[in-house]
Design a protein around this motif. Sequence first.
Motif, PDB file in Angstrom:
ATOM      1  N   GLY A  65      48.997  15.065   1.330  1.00  0.00           N
ATOM      2  CA  GLY A  65      48.293  15.768   0.263  1.00  0.00           C
ATOM      3  C   GLY A  65      46.809  15.793   0.524  1.00  0.00           C
ATOM      4  N   GLY A  66      46.043  15.934  -0.519  1.00  0.00           N
ATOM      5  CA  GLY A  66      44.599  15.978  -0.361  1.00  0.00           C
ATOM      6  C   GLY A  66      43.881  16.031  -1.689  1.00  0.00           C
ATOM      7  N   VAL A  67      42.551  16.074  -1.615  1.00  0.00           N
ATOM      8  CA  VAL A  67      41.695  16.168  -2.798  1.00  0.00           C
ATOM      9  C   VAL A  67      40.603  17.205  -2.526  1.00  0.00           C
ATOM     10  CG1 VAL A  67      42.112  13.799  -3.579  1.00  0.00           C
ATOM     11  CG2 VAL A  67      40.186  14.272  -2.047  1.00  0.00           C
ATOM     12  N   ILE A  68      40.149  17.811  -3.606  1.00  0.00           N
ATOM     13  CA  ILE A  68      39.041  18.764  -3.519  1.00  0.00           C
ATOM     14  C   ILE A  68      37.821  18.070  -4.098  1.00  0.00           C
ATOM     15  CG2 ILE A  68      38.166  21.014  -4.259  1.00  0.00           C
ATOM     16  CD1 ILE A  68      41.199  21.785  -4.664  1.00  0.00           C
ATOM     17  N   LYS A  69      36.763  17.979  -3.298  1.00  0.00           N
ATOM     18  CA  LYS A  69      35.519  17.329  -3.704  1.00  0.00           C
ATOM     19  C   LYS A  69      34.367  18.284  -3.426  1.00  0.00           C
ATOM     20  CE  LYS A  69      37.091  13.196  -4.800  1.00  0.00           C
ATOM     21  NZ  LYS A  69      36.715  12.403  -5.951  1.00  0.00           N
ATOM     22  N   GLY A  70      33.929  18.992  -4.454  1.00  0.00           N
ATOM     23  CA  GLY A  70      32.835  19.937  -4.273  1.00  0.00           C
ATOM     24  C   GLY A  70      33.224  21.045  -3.322  1.00  0.00           C
ATOM     25  N   ASP A  71      32.461  21.197  -2.235  1.00  0.00           N
ATOM     26  CA  ASP A  71      32.743  22.271  -1.280  1.00  0.00           C
ATOM     27  C   ASP A  71      33.637  21.824  -0.121  1.00  0.00           C
ATOM     28  OD1 ASP A  71      30.903  20.697   0.054  1.00  0.00           O
ATOM     29  OD2 ASP A  71      29.651  22.358   0.710  1.00  0.00           O
ATOM     30  N   VAL A  72      34.259  20.645  -0.267  1.00  0.00           N
ATOM     31  CA  VAL A  72      35.111  20.101   0.801  1.00  0.00           C
ATOM     32  C   VAL A  72      36.491  19.756   0.258  1.00  0.00           C
ATOM     33  CG1 VAL A  72      35.375  18.245   2.512  1.00  0.00           C
ATOM     34  CG2 VAL A  72      33.102  19.108   1.965  1.00  0.00           C
ATOM     35  N   VAL A  73      37.512  20.081   1.039  1.00  0.00           N
ATOM     36  CA  VAL A  73      38.870  19.610   0.790  1.00  0.00           C
ATOM     37  C   VAL A  73      39.139  18.563   1.853  1.00  0.00           C
ATOM     38  CG1 VAL A  73      41.324  20.206   0.665  1.00  0.00           C
ATOM     39  CG2 VAL A  73      39.602  21.885  -0.031  1.00  0.00           C
ATOM     40  N   VAL A  74      39.586  17.387   1.449  1.00  0.00           N
ATOM     41  CA  VAL A  74      39.969  16.348   2.408  1.00  0.00           C
ATOM     42  C   VAL A  74      41.478  16.162   2.281  1.00  0.00           C
ATOM     43  CG1 VAL A  74      39.699  13.955   3.137  1.00  0.00           C
ATOM     44  CG2 VAL A  74      37.739  15.189   2.195  1.00  0.00           C
ATOM     45  N   THR A  75      42.173  16.307   3.409  1.00  0.00           N
ATOM     46  CA  THR A  75      43.624  16.121   3.414  1.00  0.00           C
ATOM     47  C   THR A  75      43.987  14.967   4.338  1.00  0.00           C
ATOM     48  OG1 THR A  75      44.030  17.671   5.244  1.00  0.00           O
ATOM     49  CG2 THR A  75      44.002  18.596   2.994  1.00  0.00           C
ATOM     50  N   GLN A  76      45.216  14.480   4.167  1.00  0.00           N
ATOM     51  CA  GLN A  76      45.757  13.432   5.035  1.00  0.00           C
ATOM     52  C   GLN A  76      47.174  13.877   5.435  1.00  0.00           C
ATOM     53  OE1 GLN A  76      46.205   8.595   5.257  1.00  0.00           O
ATOM     54  NE2 GLN A  76      45.822   9.432   3.271  1.00  0.00           N
ATOM     55  N   PRO A  77      47.263  14.751   6.442  1.00  0.00           N
ATOM     56  CA  PRO A  77      48.576  15.271   6.850  1.00  0.00           C
ATOM     57  C   PRO A  77      49.554  14.170   7.265  1.00  0.00           C
ATOM     58  CG  PRO A  77      46.812  16.506   7.905  1.00  0.00           C
ATOM     59  CD  PRO A  77      46.185  15.326   7.234  1.00  0.00           C
ATOM     60  N   LYS A  78      49.050  13.138   7.943  1.00  0.00           N
ATOM     61  CA  LYS A  78      49.880  11.985   8.290  1.00  0.00           C
ATOM     62  C   LYS A  78      49.025  10.739   8.086  1.00  0.00           C
ATOM     63  CE  LYS A  78      48.869  12.267  13.186  1.00  0.00           C
ATOM     64  NZ  LYS A  78      49.319  12.423  14.540  1.00  0.00           N
ATOM     65  N   ALA A  79      49.649   9.629   7.903  1.00  0.00           N
ATOM     66  CA  ALA A  79      48.949   8.387   7.566  1.00  0.00           C
ATOM     67  C   ALA A  79      47.800   8.101   8.526  1.00  0.00           C
ATOM     68  CB  ALA A  79      49.930   7.213   7.558  1.00  0.00           C
ATOM     69  N   GLY A  80      46.605   7.919   7.967  1.00  0.00           N
ATOM     70  CA  GLY A  80      45.435   7.557   8.746  1.00  0.00           C
ATOM     71  C   GLY A  80      44.716   8.712   9.406  1.00  0.00           C
ATOM     72  N   SER A  81      45.213   9.937   9.267  1.00  0.00           N
ATOM     73  CA  SER A  81      44.596  11.114   9.870  1.00  0.00           C
ATOM     74  C   SER A  81      44.014  11.985   8.756  1.00  0.00           C
ATOM     75  CB  SER A  81      45.649  11.907  10.658  1.00  0.00           C
ATOM     76  OG  SER A  81      45.099  13.102  11.146  1.00  0.00           O
ATOM     77  N   PHE A  82      42.677  12.054   8.686  1.00  0.00           N
ATOM     78  CA  PHE A  82      42.003  12.794   7.625  1.00  0.00           C
ATOM     79  C   PHE A  82      41.380  14.065   8.185  1.00  0.00           C
ATOM     80  CE2 PHE A  82      42.199   8.424   6.273  1.00  0.00           C
ATOM     81  CZ  PHE A  82      42.639   8.538   4.963  1.00  0.00           C
ATOM     82  N   VAL A  83      41.513  15.162   7.436  1.00  0.00           N
ATOM     83  CA  VAL A  83      41.009  16.473   7.844  1.00  0.00           C
ATOM     84  C   VAL A  83      40.057  16.980   6.765  1.00  0.00           C
ATOM     85  CG1 VAL A  83      41.666  18.862   8.358  1.00  0.00           C
ATOM     86  CG2 VAL A  83      43.157  16.982   9.082  1.00  0.00           C
ATOM     87  N   GLY A  84      38.894  17.481   7.187  1.00  0.00           N
ATOM     88  CA  GLY A  84      37.942  18.092   6.261  1.00  0.00           C
ATOM     89  C   GLY A  84      37.974  19.603   6.413  1.00  0.00           C
ATOM     90  N   LEU A  85      37.993  20.298   5.271  1.00  0.00           N
ATOM     91  CA  LEU A  85      38.055  21.758   5.261  1.00  0.00           C
ATOM     92  C   LEU A  85      37.140  22.307   4.183  1.00  0.00           C
ATOM     93  CD1 LEU A  85      41.943  21.863   5.312  1.00  0.00           C
ATOM     94  CD2 LEU A  85      40.487  22.546   7.229  1.00  0.00           C
ATOM     95  N   SER A  86      36.710  23.533   4.340  1.00  0.00           N
ATOM     96  CA  SER A  86      35.939  24.207   3.299  1.00  0.00           C
ATOM     97  C   SER A  86      36.854  24.463   2.100  1.00  0.00           C
ATOM     98  CB  SER A  86      35.406  25.543   3.816  1.00  0.00           C
ATOM     99  OG  SER A  86      34.854  26.288   2.758  1.00  0.00           O
ATOM    100  N   SER A  87      36.303  24.340   0.899  1.00  0.00           N
ATOM    101  CA  SER A  87      37.089  24.620  -0.303  1.00  0.00           C
ATOM    102  C   SER A  87      36.996  26.093  -0.709  1.00  0.00           C
ATOM    103  CB  SER A  87      36.641  23.727  -1.462  1.00  0.00           C
ATOM    104  OG  SER A  87      35.311  24.038  -1.841  1.00  0.00           O
TER     105      SER A  87
END
Length: 143
Positions: A65-87
Amino acid sequence: MTNDDLVLDRRRVVIAGAGAAAALAALTACSTAEPPKAAAGSTGPNMAAGQPNAIASTAEVPVGGGVIKGDVVVTQPKAGSFVGLSSTCTHAGCKVATVSGGTINCACHGSKFGLDGSVVNGPATQPLAPKSVHVEGDSIVAG
């Protein structure tokens, strides 16, 4: 001017006012304005987990899953792997609304993106732009 003329003019004013209010509501719904900044001392997009540049804490981002924080979406597709994306949705520039069911979802026109930012369902045809993030302790930090 008679009373009938005044009633008709008042009706026109009320109808025009209602139309203007509806138009304003429609424009506001499609606004891409930035949300208000968090108050001092709060845990906003840049104050998560006590780190000055933190976007979120690692505990806030569920695996799959992930969270939306301001202009960034942070996801964790698999345990310990975090991805930053534009919101910002690549279809019409709306801010994505939710991360649920394994996708990042835009409420404006129904686009869905994978946890890596790829397009899962249009009308968007371009993936979400990547944002550089890394982990420092229990914080996810921009950069």
